[in-house]
Design a protein around this motif. Sequence first.
Motif: not given
Length: 451
Positions: A12, A14-15, A17-19, A23, A243, A247, A249, A257, A275
Amino acid sequence: MTLTSFGPANRIARTAETHPLTWRLRDDGEPVWFDEYQAKNGYAAARKAFADLSQDDIVQTVKDAGLKGRGGAGFPTGVKWGLMPKDESMNIRYLLCNADEMEPNTWKDRMLMEQLPHLLIEGMLISARALKTYRGYIFLRGEYTTAAKHLRRAVEEAKAAGLLGKNILGSGFDFELFVHTGAGRYICGEETALINSLEGRRANPRSKPPFPAAVGVWGKPTCVNNVETLCNVPAIIGDGVEWYKSLAREGSEDHGTKLMGFSGKVKNPGLWELPFGVTARELFEDYAGGMRDGFKLKCWQPGGAGTGFLLPEHLDAQMYAGGIAKVGTRMGTGLAMAVDDSINMVSLLRNMEQFFARESCGFCTPCRDGLPWSVKLLMALENGQGQQGDIETLLGLVGFLGPGKTFCAHAPGAVEPLGSAIKYFRPEFEAGIAPSSAAVPPLARPIVVGA
Protein backbone atom coordinates in the motif's frame (compact mmCIF):
# COMPACT_ATOMS: atom_id res chain seq x y z
CA MET A 1 10.78 -3.55 17.02
CA THR A 2 10.13 -2.15 13.58
CA LEU A 3 8.92 1.44 13.44
CA THR A 4 7.21 1.52 10.08
CA SER A 5 4.00 2.49 8.37
CA PHE A 6 4.36 0.14 5.43
CA GLY A 7 1.83 -2.52 4.62
CA PRO A 8 2.89 -6.10 3.90
CA ALA A 9 5.55 -6.11 1.21
CA ASN A 10 4.93 -2.35 0.92
CA ARG A 11 1.76 -3.22 -1.00
CA ILE A 12 0.00 0.00 0.00
CA ALA A 13 1.60 3.22 -1.16
CA ARG A 14 1.59 6.03 1.38
CA THR A 15 0.13 9.21 -0.06
CA ALA A 16 -1.02 12.51 1.40
CA GLU A 17 -4.59 11.57 0.43
CA THR A 18 -4.62 8.30 2.37
CA HIS A 19 -1.86 8.54 5.03
CA PRO A 20 -1.90 12.07 6.46
CA LEU A 21 0.35 11.14 9.39
CA THR A 22 3.03 9.07 7.68
CA TRP A 23 3.25 9.92 3.97
CA ARG A 24 6.28 12.14 4.56
CA LEU A 25 8.31 9.39 6.26
CA ARG A 26 11.65 8.52 4.71
CA ASP A 27 12.22 4.94 3.63
CA ASP A 28 15.55 4.88 5.50
CA GLY A 29 13.91 5.86 8.80
CA GLU A 30 15.94 9.05 9.16
CA PRO A 31 14.24 12.21 10.50
CA VAL A 32 12.51 14.58 8.11
CA TRP A 33 14.18 17.90 8.88
CA PHE A 34 12.85 21.37 8.10
CA ASP A 35 13.84 21.78 4.43
CA GLU A 36 12.53 18.37 3.43
CA TYR A 37 9.40 18.79 5.55
CA GLN A 38 8.63 22.14 3.95
CA ALA A 39 9.25 20.67 0.48
CA LYS A 40 6.62 18.06 1.34
CA ASN A 41 3.98 20.72 1.96
CA GLY A 42 5.05 21.18 5.55
CA TYR A 43 3.74 24.21 7.43
CA ALA A 44 1.30 24.95 4.58
CA ALA A 45 -1.60 24.22 6.93
CA ALA A 46 -0.10 26.52 9.56
CA ARG A 47 0.21 29.33 7.01
CA LYS A 48 -3.41 28.76 6.01
CA ALA A 49 -4.53 28.83 9.64
CA PHE A 50 -2.75 32.12 10.26
CA ALA A 51 -3.77 33.79 7.01
CA ASP A 52 -7.32 32.60 6.37
CA LEU A 53 -8.88 31.31 9.59
CA SER A 54 -9.84 32.87 12.88
CA GLN A 55 -9.13 31.10 16.14
CA ASP A 56 -12.78 30.11 16.40
CA ASP A 57 -12.71 28.79 12.82
CA ILE A 58 -9.86 26.43 13.68
CA VAL A 59 -11.61 25.12 16.78
CA GLN A 60 -14.85 24.58 14.86
CA THR A 61 -13.04 22.80 12.01
CA VAL A 62 -11.39 20.35 14.40
CA LYS A 63 -14.71 19.83 16.15
CA ASP A 64 -16.54 19.20 12.84
CA ALA A 65 -13.85 16.72 11.77
CA GLY A 66 -14.63 14.61 14.83
CA LEU A 67 -11.00 14.32 15.90
CA LYS A 68 -10.74 12.38 19.15
CA GLY A 69 -7.82 12.01 21.52
CA ARG A 70 -5.33 9.37 20.42
CA GLY A 71 -3.75 8.78 23.81
CA GLY A 72 -6.31 6.17 24.86
CA ALA A 73 -9.25 8.04 26.35
CA GLY A 74 -10.75 9.15 23.02
CA PHE A 75 -12.29 12.43 24.23
CA PRO A 76 -13.38 14.74 21.36
CA THR A 77 -10.54 17.20 20.77
CA GLY A 78 -12.68 20.09 19.52
CA VAL A 79 -14.93 19.81 22.56
CA LYS A 80 -11.87 19.87 24.83
CA TRP A 81 -10.57 22.95 23.03
CA GLY A 82 -13.96 24.58 23.47
CA LEU A 83 -13.60 24.36 27.24
CA MET A 84 -10.80 26.92 27.22
CA PRO A 85 -12.05 30.31 28.50
CA LYS A 86 -13.23 32.91 26.00
CA ASP A 87 -12.22 35.82 28.26
CA GLU A 88 -9.55 37.73 26.34
CA SER A 89 -8.18 39.17 29.60
CA MET A 90 -6.89 35.69 30.52
CA ASN A 91 -3.92 36.06 28.22
CA ILE A 92 -1.62 33.61 30.01
CA ARG A 93 -2.57 30.12 28.95
CA TYR A 94 -0.65 26.99 28.05
CA LEU A 95 -0.67 24.11 25.56
CA LEU A 96 0.84 20.84 26.76
CA CYS A 97 1.70 17.89 24.57
CA ASN A 98 1.45 14.62 26.47
CA ALA A 99 4.41 12.67 25.10
CA ASP A 100 4.95 10.49 28.18
CA GLU A 101 3.88 7.27 26.38
CA MET A 102 4.55 4.87 29.26
CA GLU A 103 1.83 2.39 28.22
CA PRO A 104 3.44 -1.05 27.75
CA ASN A 105 3.38 -2.31 24.15
CA THR A 106 2.93 1.24 22.80
CA TRP A 107 5.50 3.14 20.75
CA LYS A 108 3.47 5.13 18.21
CA ASP A 109 4.31 8.60 19.55
CA ARG A 110 7.97 7.69 19.61
CA MET A 111 7.93 7.07 15.87
CA LEU A 112 6.27 10.41 15.13
CA MET A 113 8.65 12.38 17.33
CA GLU A 114 11.80 10.66 16.14
CA GLN A 115 11.03 10.71 12.43
CA LEU A 116 8.54 13.57 11.93
CA PRO A 117 9.27 16.12 14.67
CA HIS A 118 8.09 19.04 12.52
CA LEU A 119 4.64 17.47 12.10
CA LEU A 120 4.16 17.68 15.87
CA ILE A 121 5.48 21.24 15.98
CA GLU A 122 3.13 22.31 13.18
CA GLY A 123 0.21 20.67 14.95
CA MET A 124 1.07 22.48 18.16
CA LEU A 125 1.52 25.79 16.35
CA ILE A 126 -1.95 25.60 14.79
CA SER A 127 -3.45 24.43 18.09
CA ALA A 128 -1.76 27.26 19.97
CA ARG A 129 -3.20 29.75 17.49
CA ALA A 130 -6.67 28.31 18.02
CA LEU A 131 -6.38 28.26 21.80
CA LYS A 132 -4.53 31.60 22.11
CA THR A 133 -1.79 29.96 24.14
CA TYR A 134 1.50 31.84 24.24
CA ARG A 135 3.65 28.98 25.51
CA GLY A 136 3.77 25.25 24.88
CA TYR A 137 5.57 22.29 26.46
CA ILE A 138 6.24 18.84 25.05
CA PHE A 139 6.26 16.68 28.19
CA LEU A 140 8.44 13.82 27.01
CA ARG A 141 9.12 10.43 28.55
CA GLY A 142 12.67 10.68 29.92
CA GLU A 143 13.80 7.44 28.26
CA TYR A 144 13.03 8.87 24.80
CA THR A 145 16.47 10.45 24.42
CA THR A 146 16.52 10.27 20.62
CA ALA A 147 13.10 11.90 20.39
CA ALA A 148 14.27 14.68 22.72
CA LYS A 149 17.32 15.36 20.57
CA HIS A 150 15.31 15.44 17.35
CA LEU A 151 12.55 17.61 18.80
CA ARG A 152 15.00 20.15 20.16
CA ARG A 153 16.71 20.46 16.79
CA ALA A 154 13.35 20.80 15.05
CA VAL A 155 12.29 23.54 17.50
CA GLU A 156 15.46 25.49 16.69
CA GLU A 157 14.84 25.06 12.95
CA ALA A 158 11.27 26.33 13.31
CA LYS A 159 12.51 29.31 15.33
CA ALA A 160 15.08 30.18 12.67
CA ALA A 161 12.33 30.09 10.04
CA GLY A 162 10.15 32.47 12.05
CA LEU A 163 7.53 29.82 12.82
CA LEU A 164 8.10 29.93 16.59
CA GLY A 165 8.82 32.89 18.80
CA LYS A 166 7.61 36.46 18.37
CA ASN A 167 5.20 37.78 15.73
CA ILE A 168 4.82 34.48 13.89
CA LEU A 169 4.17 34.97 10.15
CA GLY A 170 3.62 38.66 10.80
CA SER A 171 0.41 37.93 12.69
CA GLY A 172 1.34 39.54 15.98
CA PHE A 173 0.91 36.12 17.63
CA ASP A 174 3.74 34.86 19.87
CA PHE A 175 4.31 31.21 20.73
CA GLU A 176 7.29 29.67 22.51
CA LEU A 177 7.77 25.90 22.58
CA PHE A 178 9.91 23.90 25.02
CA VAL A 179 10.84 20.22 25.27
CA HIS A 180 10.60 19.00 28.89
CA THR A 181 11.81 15.50 29.77
CA GLY A 182 10.05 13.83 32.68
CA ALA A 183 11.49 11.67 35.43
CA GLY A 184 9.67 8.56 34.22
CA ARG A 185 6.35 7.67 35.85
CA TYR A 186 3.41 5.91 34.23
CA ILE A 187 0.98 8.11 36.13
CA CYS A 188 2.26 11.17 34.24
CA GLY A 189 0.10 9.98 31.35
CA GLU A 190 -2.82 11.34 33.39
CA GLU A 191 -3.00 15.00 32.41
CA THR A 192 -3.21 16.55 35.87
CA ALA A 193 -0.37 14.36 37.18
CA LEU A 194 1.61 15.55 34.17
CA ILE A 195 0.85 19.17 35.11
CA ASN A 196 1.99 18.58 38.69
CA SER A 197 5.23 17.01 37.46
CA LEU A 198 5.87 19.89 35.06
CA GLU A 199 5.49 22.31 37.96
CA GLY A 200 8.08 20.38 39.97
CA ARG A 201 5.57 18.69 42.25
CA ARG A 202 4.93 15.04 42.99
CA ALA A 203 3.13 13.42 40.04
CA ASN A 204 -0.23 12.89 41.73
CA PRO A 205 -3.48 13.40 39.83
CA ARG A 206 -5.49 16.45 40.87
CA SER A 207 -9.08 16.60 41.92
CA LYS A 208 -11.42 17.58 39.06
CA PRO A 209 -13.16 19.98 38.82
CA PRO A 210 -11.57 22.40 38.32
CA PHE A 211 -10.38 21.00 35.01
CA PRO A 212 -7.09 22.09 33.44
CA ALA A 213 -8.95 24.28 30.95
CA ALA A 214 -9.85 26.49 33.91
CA VAL A 215 -6.98 25.86 36.34
CA GLY A 216 -3.95 24.14 34.86
CA VAL A 217 -0.24 24.89 34.78
CA TRP A 218 0.61 27.39 37.51
CA GLY A 219 -3.11 28.05 37.92
CA LYS A 220 -3.63 29.20 34.34
CA PRO A 221 -5.93 27.80 31.60
CA THR A 222 -4.24 24.78 30.03
CA CYS A 223 -5.03 22.31 27.25
CA VAL A 224 -3.34 18.89 27.21
CA ASN A 225 -3.32 16.79 24.03
CA ASN A 226 -1.53 13.61 22.97
CA VAL A 227 1.25 13.59 20.33
CA GLU A 228 -0.74 11.70 17.69
CA THR A 229 -3.80 13.88 18.33
CA LEU A 230 -1.84 17.07 17.62
CA CYS A 231 -0.22 15.50 14.55
CA ASN A 232 -3.68 15.11 12.99
CA VAL A 233 -4.41 18.84 13.14
CA PRO A 234 -2.36 20.01 10.10
CA ALA A 235 -4.10 17.58 7.73
CA ILE A 236 -7.55 18.55 9.00
CA ILE A 237 -6.84 22.27 8.53
CA GLY A 238 -5.05 21.77 5.24
CA ASP A 239 -7.39 19.34 3.48
CA GLY A 240 -10.75 19.85 5.13
CA VAL A 241 -13.37 18.14 7.19
CA GLU A 242 -15.12 16.04 4.56
CA TRP A 243 -11.89 14.54 3.25
CA TYR A 244 -10.79 13.69 6.78
CA LYS A 245 -14.08 12.04 7.65
CA SER A 246 -13.98 10.01 4.42
CA LEU A 247 -10.76 8.24 5.43
CA ALA A 248 -12.39 5.84 7.90
CA ARG A 249 -13.95 2.53 6.86
CA GLU A 250 -17.69 2.11 6.60
CA GLY A 251 -19.24 1.33 9.96
CA SER A 252 -16.67 3.25 12.00
CA GLU A 253 -17.98 5.97 14.25
CA ASP A 254 -14.46 7.44 14.55
CA HIS A 255 -12.98 9.51 11.75
CA GLY A 256 -9.60 9.67 10.09
CA THR A 257 -6.71 7.25 10.43
CA LYS A 258 -4.95 5.75 13.43
CA LEU A 259 -1.47 4.44 14.09
CA MET A 260 -2.04 0.77 14.90
CA GLY A 261 0.35 -2.08 15.51
CA PHE A 262 0.98 -5.60 16.76
CA SER A 263 3.69 -6.89 19.07
CA GLY A 264 4.36 -10.35 20.42
CA LYS A 265 5.43 -13.47 18.55
CA VAL A 266 3.99 -12.36 15.22
CA LYS A 267 5.93 -12.64 11.97
CA ASN A 268 6.02 -8.92 11.26
CA PRO A 269 5.69 -6.86 14.47
CA GLY A 270 5.34 -3.21 13.62
CA LEU A 271 3.35 -0.03 13.33
CA TRP A 272 1.05 1.09 10.51
CA GLU A 273 -1.23 4.01 9.74
CA LEU A 274 -4.62 2.52 8.94
CA PRO A 275 -8.18 3.83 8.62
CA PHE A 276 -10.45 3.53 11.61
CA GLY A 277 -12.76 0.57 11.07
CA VAL A 278 -10.17 -1.86 9.72
CA THR A 279 -10.71 -5.24 11.36
CA ALA A 280 -8.31 -6.58 13.94
CA ARG A 281 -8.00 -9.70 11.76
CA GLU A 282 -6.71 -7.63 8.85
CA LEU A 283 -4.23 -5.93 11.17
CA PHE A 284 -3.12 -9.27 12.62
CA GLU A 285 -3.01 -11.39 9.47
CA ASP A 286 -2.31 -9.02 6.58
CA TYR A 287 0.01 -6.58 8.32
CA ALA A 288 1.53 -8.45 11.27
CA GLY A 289 1.62 -11.66 9.21
CA GLY A 290 -0.01 -13.89 11.82
CA MET A 291 1.86 -15.91 14.42
CA ARG A 292 5.39 -17.16 13.90
CA ASP A 293 5.78 -20.79 12.94
CA GLY A 294 5.34 -23.03 15.95
CA PHE A 295 3.15 -20.60 17.88
CA LYS A 296 -0.61 -20.28 18.12
CA LEU A 297 -2.59 -17.17 19.07
CA LYS A 298 -4.05 -17.65 22.52
CA CYS A 299 -5.46 -14.17 23.12
CA TRP A 300 -4.67 -10.53 22.41
CA GLN A 301 -4.99 -7.04 23.83
CA PRO A 302 -6.21 -4.31 21.47
CA GLY A 303 -4.38 -1.28 22.82
CA GLY A 304 -1.83 -1.57 25.59
CA ALA A 305 -1.51 -3.37 28.92
CA GLY A 306 -4.48 -1.50 30.40
CA THR A 307 -7.02 -3.04 28.03
CA GLY A 308 -8.85 -6.32 28.45
CA PHE A 309 -7.85 -9.58 26.78
CA LEU A 310 -9.79 -10.84 23.78
CA LEU A 311 -9.88 -14.25 22.11
CA PRO A 312 -9.00 -15.19 18.51
CA GLU A 313 -12.71 -15.23 17.63
CA HIS A 314 -12.83 -11.51 18.43
CA LEU A 315 -10.42 -10.63 15.62
CA ASP A 316 -13.30 -9.70 13.33
CA ALA A 317 -14.05 -6.67 15.50
CA GLN A 318 -13.48 -3.31 13.83
CA MET A 319 -10.65 -1.23 15.24
CA TYR A 320 -12.41 1.85 16.53
CA ALA A 321 -13.66 2.69 20.02
CA GLY A 322 -17.21 1.42 19.52
CA GLY A 323 -16.10 -1.64 17.58
CA ILE A 324 -13.83 -2.86 20.34
CA ALA A 325 -16.39 -1.94 22.99
CA LYS A 326 -18.81 -4.37 21.33
CA VAL A 327 -16.52 -7.28 22.23
CA GLY A 328 -16.04 -6.14 25.80
CA THR A 329 -13.06 -3.85 26.22
CA ARG A 330 -11.45 -0.58 25.08
CA MET A 331 -9.37 0.23 22.03
CA GLY A 332 -6.83 2.11 24.13
CA THR A 333 -3.78 3.17 22.15
CA GLY A 334 -4.57 0.86 19.22
CA LEU A 335 -1.29 -1.05 19.45
CA ALA A 336 -2.24 -4.66 20.04
CA MET A 337 -0.26 -7.44 21.70
CA ALA A 338 -0.51 -11.09 20.69
CA VAL A 339 -0.21 -13.66 23.48
CA ASP A 340 0.95 -17.05 22.25
CA ASP A 341 -0.06 -20.47 23.55
CA SER A 342 3.19 -20.95 25.49
CA ILE A 343 2.29 -18.16 27.94
CA ASN A 344 0.75 -18.92 31.32
CA MET A 345 -1.88 -16.27 32.00
CA VAL A 346 -1.27 -16.23 35.75
CA SER A 347 2.39 -15.38 35.21
CA LEU A 348 1.53 -12.77 32.61
CA LEU A 349 -0.99 -11.08 34.90
CA ARG A 350 1.39 -11.19 37.85
CA ASN A 351 3.95 -9.37 35.70
CA MET A 352 1.40 -6.76 34.59
CA GLU A 353 -0.02 -6.13 38.06
CA GLN A 354 3.48 -5.74 39.49
CA PHE A 355 4.07 -2.98 36.97
CA PHE A 356 0.79 -1.24 37.72
CA ALA A 357 1.27 -1.57 41.49
CA ARG A 358 4.74 -0.06 41.26
CA GLU A 359 3.49 2.83 39.12
CA SER A 360 0.61 3.78 41.42
CA CYS A 361 1.02 7.29 42.82
CA GLY A 362 -0.20 5.97 46.19
CA PHE A 363 -2.78 8.70 46.72
CA CYS A 364 -5.95 6.62 47.14
CA THR A 365 -6.40 3.47 49.20
CA PRO A 366 -8.02 1.16 46.62
CA CYS A 367 -5.13 1.61 44.20
CA ARG A 368 -2.31 1.88 46.74
CA ASP A 369 -3.31 -1.24 48.68
CA GLY A 370 -5.50 -3.13 46.22
CA LEU A 371 -2.95 -3.55 43.45
CA PRO A 372 -0.20 -4.98 45.73
CA TRP A 373 -2.86 -7.29 47.18
CA SER A 374 -3.60 -8.61 43.71
CA VAL A 375 0.13 -9.19 43.14
CA LYS A 376 0.39 -11.23 46.37
CA LEU A 377 -2.52 -13.43 45.35
CA LEU A 378 -1.20 -13.90 41.81
CA MET A 379 2.26 -14.82 43.11
CA ALA A 380 0.70 -17.46 45.35
CA LEU A 381 -1.31 -18.89 42.44
CA GLU A 382 1.73 -18.79 40.17
CA ASN A 383 3.71 -20.85 42.69
CA GLY A 384 0.91 -23.36 43.28
CA GLN A 385 0.29 -22.02 46.79
CA GLY A 386 -3.10 -20.40 46.24
CA GLN A 387 -6.02 -21.02 48.55
CA GLN A 388 -9.69 -21.64 47.96
CA GLY A 389 -11.34 -18.25 47.55
CA ASP A 390 -8.30 -16.48 46.06
CA ILE A 391 -9.91 -16.19 42.64
CA GLU A 392 -13.07 -14.75 44.16
CA THR A 393 -10.89 -12.28 46.08
CA LEU A 394 -9.21 -11.23 42.83
CA LEU A 395 -12.60 -10.73 41.20
CA GLY A 396 -13.67 -8.71 44.23
CA LEU A 397 -10.63 -6.48 43.76
CA VAL A 398 -11.54 -6.03 40.10
CA GLY A 399 -14.87 -4.66 41.27
CA PHE A 400 -13.46 -2.53 44.09
CA LEU A 401 -10.87 -0.96 41.76
CA GLY A 402 -13.22 -0.45 38.81
CA PRO A 403 -14.34 2.78 37.14
CA GLY A 404 -15.59 5.39 39.60
CA LYS A 405 -14.08 3.64 42.62
CA THR A 406 -10.66 5.35 42.58
CA PHE A 407 -9.29 8.88 42.33
CA CYS A 408 -8.12 8.47 38.70
CA ALA A 409 -8.26 5.86 35.95
CA HIS A 410 -5.00 4.11 36.83
CA ALA A 411 -6.49 1.28 38.91
CA PRO A 412 -9.47 0.61 36.61
CA GLY A 413 -7.04 0.20 33.71
CA ALA A 414 -4.80 -2.03 35.80
CA VAL A 415 -7.54 -4.50 36.76
CA GLU A 416 -9.33 -4.64 33.40
CA PRO A 417 -6.88 -7.21 31.96
CA LEU A 418 -7.05 -9.18 35.22
CA GLY A 419 -10.84 -9.49 35.10
CA SER A 420 -10.83 -10.53 31.45
CA ALA A 421 -8.04 -13.08 31.98
CA ILE A 422 -10.01 -14.80 34.76
CA LYS A 423 -13.13 -14.68 32.60
CA TYR A 424 -11.52 -16.48 29.67
CA PHE A 425 -8.79 -18.57 31.35
CA ARG A 426 -10.11 -19.39 34.81
CA PRO A 427 -8.79 -23.00 34.77
CA GLU A 428 -5.22 -21.66 34.63
CA PHE A 429 -5.89 -19.68 37.81
CA GLU A 430 -7.60 -22.65 39.47
CA ALA A 431 -4.55 -24.78 38.70
CA GLY A 432 -2.56 -22.64 41.13
CA ILE A 433 -4.71 -23.55 44.15
CA ALA A 434 -2.95 -25.97 46.48
CA PRO A 435 -4.89 -29.25 46.77
CA SER A 436 -4.75 -29.20 50.58
CA SER A 437 -5.92 -25.60 50.98
CA ALA A 438 -9.00 -24.96 53.07
CA ALA A 439 -11.88 -22.89 51.81
CA VAL A 440 -11.51 -19.21 52.70
CA PRO A 441 -14.44 -16.80 52.36
CA PRO A 442 -13.98 -14.27 49.54
CA LEU A 443 -11.95 -11.21 50.57
CA ALA A 444 -11.20 -12.76 53.96
CA ARG A 445 -7.68 -14.03 53.34
CA PRO A 446 -5.18 -11.82 55.23
CA ILE A 447 -2.52 -10.30 53.02
CA VAL A 448 0.39 -8.29 54.41
CA VAL A 449 0.86 -5.61 51.77
CA GLY A 450 4.49 -4.84 51.08
CA ALA A 451 5.83 -7.80 53.09
